[in-house]
Design a protein around this motif. Structure first.
Motif, PDB file in Angstrom:
ATOM      1  N   SER A  32      11.206  -7.691   0.480  1.00  0.00           N
ATOM      2  CA  SER A  32      10.442  -5.744   0.654  1.00  0.00           C
ATOM      3  C   SER A  32       9.203  -5.883  -0.926  1.00  0.00           C
ATOM      4  O   SER A  32       8.758  -5.365  -1.088  1.00  0.00           O
ATOM      5  CB  SER A  32      10.276  -4.685   0.796  1.00  0.00           C
ATOM      6  N   GLY A  33       9.950  -6.077  -2.211  1.00  0.00           N
ATOM      7  CA  GLY A  33       9.714  -6.362  -3.282  1.00  0.00           C
ATOM      8  C   GLY A  33      10.202  -4.967  -3.818  1.00  0.00           C
ATOM      9  O   GLY A  33       9.685  -4.449  -4.852  1.00  0.00           O
ATOM     10  N   ARG A  34      10.854  -3.874  -3.054  1.00  0.00           N
ATOM     11  CA  ARG A  34      10.892  -2.166  -3.036  1.00  0.00           C
ATOM     12  C   ARG A  34      12.609  -2.354  -4.145  1.00  0.00           C
ATOM     13  O   ARG A  34      13.502  -2.816  -3.230  1.00  0.00           O
ATOM     14  CB  ARG A  34      10.364  -0.598  -2.290  1.00  0.00           C
ATOM     15  N   ASP A  46       6.640  -8.332   0.601  1.00  0.00           N
ATOM     16  CA  ASP A  46       6.906  -8.258  -0.965  1.00  0.00           C
ATOM     17  C   ASP A  46       4.832  -8.379  -1.063  1.00  0.00           C
ATOM     18  O   ASP A  46       5.209  -9.979  -0.414  1.00  0.00           O
ATOM     19  CB  ASP A  46       7.850  -8.650  -1.564  1.00  0.00           C
TER      20      ASP A  46
END
Length: 183
Positions: free
Chosen positions: A72-74, A101
């Motif tokens: 997710s890139g979180r 992401d």
């Protein structure tokens, strides 16, 4: 900045480091376990929150969480509700690519994203006995790593179709229904 769990560290640039060699985990500061949901540590398996005991199953859960961060890139330090966010998107009927992401700008094979999200869901199962063994995790990751992504090539999935079909999407949705995000 380091993102930590008892066995995995991700440094800036998301470079992984093992942290459990020779008792290093004793020197890692972890958030205190709490019943206050705004301060909980999602990286820990639900069954280890009360007693703090780590097992193979809880390590798999933590790996699934880190995998979700990468997909997710979180960063969970900024988004403590990462699992809830992903589950609501995936179970709620949004396209599974909505979890990817955004910095990737769609430059990834959908089949690979599907497989990575399915693996994350397997690892994040509420029941520790339903989580995969590490051999399965390694096999899936090895298969994903061996795939060559060519954005100009036509992407064909295992079923021989051009995109992820409704059957696969429903299978992913069902798998994510059993993911735990509340302690």
């Amino acid at each position: 900045m380091e993102i930590s769990n008892p066995n995995i560290l991700l440094c800036e640039g998301y470079h992984p480091r093992l942290s459990d060699f020779f008792g290093f985990k004793e020197h890692i500061t972890e958030p205190k376990f709490t019943k206050n949901l705004s301060l909980r540590c999602d990286r820990h398996a639900p069954e280890s929150v009360g007693d703090g005991k780590l097992t193979k199953e809880s390590d798999i859960y933590s790996f699934g969480f880190v995998l979700l961060e990468l997909i997710s890139g979180r960063n969970a330090e900024m988004k403590l509700d990462l699992i809830e966010w992903a589950k609501r998107k995936l179970v709620g009927g949004e396209e599974f690519t909505a979890v990817a992401d955004p910095l990737l700008e769609g430059h990834y094979p959908e089949q690979g994203l599907y497989q990575a999200l399915y693996l994350a869901a397997e690892c994040l199962q509420t029941n520790g006995l339903r989580r995969p063994r590490i051999g399965h995790v390694v096999n899936v990751l090895s298969n994903l790593a061996s795939e060559i992504y060519d954005p100009d090539a036509i992407q064909i999935n295992q079923a021989g179709t051009l995109t992820i079909g409704n059957f696969e999407k429903e299978r992913l949705r069902i798998q994510w229904q059993h993911v735990c995000f509340l302690f």
